[in-house]
Design a protein around this motif. Structure first.
Motif, PDB file in Angstrom:
ATOM      1  N   ALA A   2       5.324   3.615   4.858  1.00 28.35           N
ATOM      2  CA  ALA A   2       5.474   4.885   4.144  1.00 28.35           C
ATOM      3  C   ALA A   2       6.031   5.961   5.066  1.00 28.35           C
ATOM      4  O   ALA A   2       5.649   6.046   6.235  1.00 28.35           O
ATOM      5  N   THR A   3       6.923   6.785   4.523  1.00 30.34           N
ATOM      6  CA  THR A   3       7.521   7.878   5.288  1.00 30.34           C
ATOM      7  C   THR A   3       7.226   9.210   4.614  1.00 30.34           C
ATOM      8  O   THR A   3       7.483   9.383   3.422  1.00 30.34           O
ATOM      9  N   LEU A   4       6.671  10.131   5.391  1.00 30.49           N
ATOM     10  CA  LEU A   4       6.475  11.507   4.939  1.00 30.49           C
ATOM     11  C   LEU A   4       7.484  12.390   5.657  1.00 30.49           C
ATOM     12  O   LEU A   4       7.650  12.290   6.879  1.00 30.49           O
ATOM     13  N   PHE A   5       8.150  13.252   4.902  1.00 30.34           N
ATOM     14  CA  PHE A   5       9.112  14.185   5.476  1.00 30.34           C
ATOM     15  C   PHE A   5       8.497  15.580   5.513  1.00 30.34           C
ATOM     16  O   PHE A   5       7.901  16.027   4.529  1.00 30.34           O
ATOM     17  N   LEU A   6       8.656  16.258   6.649  1.00 33.55           N
ATOM     18  CA  LEU A   6       8.184  17.635   6.791  1.00 33.55           C
ATOM     19  C   LEU A   6       9.382  18.557   6.962  1.00 33.55           C
ATOM     20  O   LEU A   6      10.154  18.413   7.917  1.00 33.55           O
ATOM     21  N   ASP A   7       9.548  19.470   6.028  1.00 34.45           N
ATOM     22  CA  ASP A   7      10.553  20.525   6.148  1.00 34.45           C
ATOM     23  C   ASP A   7       9.821  21.730   6.711  1.00 34.45           C
ATOM     24  O   ASP A   7       9.238  22.527   5.974  1.00 34.45           O
ATOM     25  N   THR A   8       9.826  21.857   8.033  1.00 32.14           N
ATOM     26  CA  THR A   8       8.928  22.795   8.707  1.00 32.14           C
ATOM     27  C   THR A   8       9.296  24.262   8.515  1.00 32.14           C
ATOM     28  O   THR A   8       8.489  25.142   8.837  1.00 32.14           O
ATOM     29  N   ASP A   9      10.506  24.538   8.003  1.00 30.99           N
ATOM     30  CA  ASP A   9      10.879  25.931   7.728  1.00 30.99           C
ATOM     31  C   ASP A   9      11.282  26.137   6.272  1.00 30.99           C
ATOM     32  O   ASP A   9      11.804  27.198   5.916  1.00 30.99           O
ATOM     33  N   SER A  10      11.038  25.113   5.439  1.00 30.19           N
ATOM     34  CA  SER A  10      11.344  25.191   4.007  1.00 30.19           C
ATOM     35  C   SER A  10      12.772  25.665   3.760  1.00 30.19           C
ATOM     36  O   SER A  10      13.034  26.505   2.905  1.00 30.19           O
ATOM     37  N   PRO A  45       0.841  -1.201   0.000  1.00 26.88           N
ATOM     38  CA  PRO A  45       0.000   0.000   0.000  1.00 26.88           C
ATOM     39  C   PRO A  45       0.876   1.251   0.000  1.00 26.88           C
ATOM     40  O   PRO A  45       1.845   1.332   0.759  1.00 26.88           O
ATOM     41  N   VAL A  46       0.553   2.208  -0.843  1.00 29.08           N
ATOM     42  CA  VAL A  46       1.302   3.461  -0.910  1.00 29.08           C
ATOM     43  C   VAL A  46       0.332   4.631  -0.819  1.00 29.08           C
ATOM     44  O   VAL A  46      -0.870   4.496  -1.076  1.00 29.08           O
ATOM     45  N   ILE A  47       0.863   5.784  -0.456  1.00 33.95           N
ATOM     46  CA  ILE A  47       0.048   6.996  -0.346  1.00 33.95           C
ATOM     47  C   ILE A  47      -0.235   7.532  -1.748  1.00 33.95           C
ATOM     48  O   ILE A  47       0.684   7.749  -2.537  1.00 33.95           O
ATOM     49  N   VAL A  48      -1.502   7.743  -2.060  1.00 36.11           N
ATOM     50  CA  VAL A  48      -1.870   8.294  -3.364  1.00 36.11           C
ATOM     51  C   VAL A  48      -2.381   9.728  -3.251  1.00 36.11           C
ATOM     52  O   VAL A  48      -2.467  10.439  -4.249  1.00 36.11           O
ATOM     53  N   ASP A  49      -2.713  10.150  -2.041  1.00 34.25           N
ATOM     54  CA  ASP A  49      -3.188  11.521  -1.835  1.00 34.25           C
ATOM     55  C   ASP A  49      -2.867  11.924  -0.403  1.00 34.25           C
ATOM     56  O   ASP A  49      -3.220  11.204   0.538  1.00 34.25           O
ATOM     57  N   ALA A  50      -2.175  13.043  -0.246  1.00 36.88           N
ATOM     58  CA  ALA A  50      -1.807  13.522   1.089  1.00 36.88           C
ATOM     59  C   ALA A  50      -2.231  14.975   1.244  1.00 36.88           C
ATOM     60  O   ALA A  50      -1.934  15.809   0.385  1.00 36.88           O
ATOM     61  N   THR A  51      -2.931  15.249   2.325  1.00 34.89           N
ATOM     62  CA  THR A  51      -3.304  16.617   2.679  1.00 34.89           C
ATOM     63  C   THR A  51      -2.677  16.921   4.031  1.00 34.89           C
ATOM     64  O   THR A  51      -2.923  16.215   5.007  1.00 34.89           O
ATOM     65  N   VAL A  52      -1.844  17.950   4.079  1.00 36.84           N
ATOM     66  CA  VAL A  52      -1.083  18.273   5.282  1.00 36.84           C
ATOM     67  C   VAL A  52      -1.236  19.757   5.579  1.00 36.84           C
ATOM     68  O   VAL A  52      -1.315  20.586   4.663  1.00 36.84           O
ATOM     69  N   GLY A  53      -1.257  20.109   6.861  1.00 38.24           N
ATOM     70  CA  GLY A  53      -1.320  21.517   7.226  1.00 38.24           C
ATOM     71  C   GLY A  53      -1.309  21.711   8.724  1.00 38.24           C
ATOM     72  O   GLY A  53      -1.626  20.789   9.488  1.00 38.24           O
ATOM     73  N   PRO A  54      -0.920  22.904   9.180  1.00 42.80           N
ATOM     74  CA  PRO A  54      -0.986  23.209  10.609  1.00 42.80           C
ATOM     75  C   PRO A  54      -2.430  23.182  11.097  1.00 42.80           C
ATOM     76  O   PRO A  54      -3.345  23.623  10.395  1.00 42.80           O
ATOM     77  N   GLN A  55      -2.628  22.643  12.281  1.00 42.84           N
ATOM     78  CA  GLN A  55      -3.941  22.651  12.925  1.00 42.84           C
ATOM     79  C   GLN A  55      -3.701  22.910  14.401  1.00 42.84           C
ATOM     80  O   GLN A  55      -3.285  22.033  15.133  1.00 42.84           O
ATOM     81  N   GLY A  56      -3.931  24.141  14.810  1.00 45.74           N
ATOM     82  CA  GLY A  56      -3.543  24.535  16.158  1.00 45.74           C
ATOM     83  C   GLY A  56      -2.025  24.519  16.259  1.00 45.74           C
ATOM     84  O   GLY A  56      -1.320  25.072  15.412  1.00 45.74           O
ATOM     85  N   SER A  57      -1.506  23.840  17.264  1.00 45.46           N
ATOM     86  CA  SER A  57      -0.053  23.721  17.429  1.00 45.46           C
ATOM     87  C   SER A  57       0.465  22.394  16.881  1.00 45.46           C
ATOM     88  O   SER A  57       1.613  22.026  17.126  1.00 45.46           O
ATOM     89  N   ASP A  58      -0.374  21.687  16.130  1.00 48.93           N
ATOM     90  CA  ASP A  58      -0.014  20.389  15.568  1.00 48.93           C
ATOM     91  C   ASP A  58       0.054  20.452  14.048  1.00 48.93           C
ATOM     92  O   ASP A  58      -0.425  21.403  13.421  1.00 48.93           O
ATOM     93  N   PHE A  59       0.625  19.398  13.470  1.00 50.50           N
ATOM     94  CA  PHE A  59       0.569  19.196  12.029  1.00 50.50           C
ATOM     95  C   PHE A  59      -0.465  18.104  11.769  1.00 50.50           C
ATOM     96  O   PHE A  59      -0.323  16.978  12.247  1.00 50.50           O
ATOM     97  N   ALA A  60      -1.508  18.446  11.035  1.00 48.35           N
ATOM     98  CA  ALA A  60      -2.568  17.489  10.737  1.00 48.35           C
ATOM     99  C   ALA A  60      -2.334  16.883   9.361  1.00 48.35           C
ATOM    100  O   ALA A  60      -1.841  17.548   8.444  1.00 48.35           O
ATOM    101  N   MET A  61      -2.692  15.604   9.219  1.00 48.93           N
ATOM    102  CA  MET A  61      -2.498  14.902   7.955  1.00 48.93           C
ATOM    103  C   MET A  61      -3.715  14.046   7.632  1.00 48.93           C
ATOM    104  O   MET A  61      -4.303  13.428   8.522  1.00 48.93           O
ATOM    105  N   ARG A  62      -4.040  14.018   6.361  1.00 52.31           N
ATOM    106  CA  ARG A  62      -5.016  13.061   5.840  1.00 52.31           C
ATOM    107  C   ARG A  62      -4.319  12.311   4.710  1.00 52.31           C
ATOM    108  O   ARG A  62      -4.007  12.886   3.669  1.00 52.31           O
ATOM    109  N   LEU A  63      -4.058  11.032   4.928  1.00 57.35           N
ATOM    110  CA  LEU A  63      -3.304  10.224   3.981  1.00 57.35           C
ATOM    111  C   LEU A  63      -4.210   9.145   3.405  1.00 57.35           C
ATOM    112  O   LEU A  63      -4.761   8.327   4.141  1.00 57.35           O
TER     113      LEU A  63
END
Length: 229
Positions: free
Chosen positions: A72-80, A36-54
């Motif tokens: 599966a591994t998702l990488f977050l570059d939190t300051d780009s 199984p692999v991720i085909v759609d990922a929605t990521v964003g700040p939610q309060g003081s957390d990072f929310a994800m829908r995978l």
């Protein structure tokens, strides 16, 4: 009186549609992909957390995937910024990632049976980290013991990742990187924690933010589980 009510209804409908979360990145796997692999990922700040829908193309855990469950591994570059976080070399998409979120279908063997569950491990990657294994373990979650941070709806996984670490960099923009097996890395850019009003609008994780930090690994967590199988 009907016209103002209709106008109000259309206004509410439009505002609801505008607030719908948008996909951060998408992937089309080859037809012969076994895991199984991720085909759609929605990521964003939610309060003081990072929310994800995978969204996975197959059941990421359980008996359906047997010994070929999600890993599966998702990488977050939190300051780009490529100057902080994981250092894999110039031009490598994962360079600069500050968090690694590993989603695994796991199996814990018991005396006469086996328990299956979805496991989520979070590692913070310091500036001198040259691999995910060198990162600091921030959390070890699973959907059975941590429903306030891990939820499952069919092939869709909802996560709420604690973003309150004092050493985690932040900026107005951040990146999300997913490197599917055998494929090229896919990247998405989104507003970061320092964006005005960040995390106060769109809600990705259905249960909302929690008051406390995510639990770290400990003796009460599954310890003999086979991850990714």
């Amino acid at each position: 009186m009907k016209r103002p009510l209709l106008t109000l209804a259309w206004t509410l409908l439009a505002s609801t549609s505008a607030a719908a979360p948008k996909s951060t990145l998408r992937y089309s796997p080859p037809p012969d992909e076994e895991r199984p692999v991720i085909v759609d990922a929605t990521v964003g700040p939610q309060g003081s957390d990072f929310a994800m829908r995978l969204v996975f193309n197959k059941d990421p855990w359980g008996e359906a995937c047997k010994n070929r469950c999600a890993n599966a591994t998702l990488f977050l570059d939190t300051d780009s910024s490529a100057a902080t976080g994981l250092q894999l070399g110039k031009g490598v998409p994962e360079t600069g990632a500050d968090l690694a979120v590993i989603v695994q279908g796991a199996r814990e063997y018991k005396e006469h049976s086996a328990d299956t569950f979805l496991r989520v491990k979070v590692r913070q990657l310091a500036d001198n980290a040259a691999s995910v294994d060198e990162g600091e373990a921030l959390a070890d979650l699973n959907h059975r013991q941590d429903p306030e941070r891990v939820q499952i709806d069919g092939r869709t996984v909802y996560l709420l990742i604690d973003g309150t670490s004092s050493t985690l960099p932040s900026a107005r923009k951040m990146r999300v990187i997913y490197h599917p097996p055998g494929g090229k890395a896919i990247q998405g850019t989104l507003p970061g924690m320092l964006t005005s009003g960040s995390g106060s609008g769109v809600r990705i994780f259905r249960g909302g933010s929690t008051k406390g930090p995510a639990p770290k690994s400990g003796p009460t967590r599954p310890s003999s589980a086979h991850d990714g199988q």
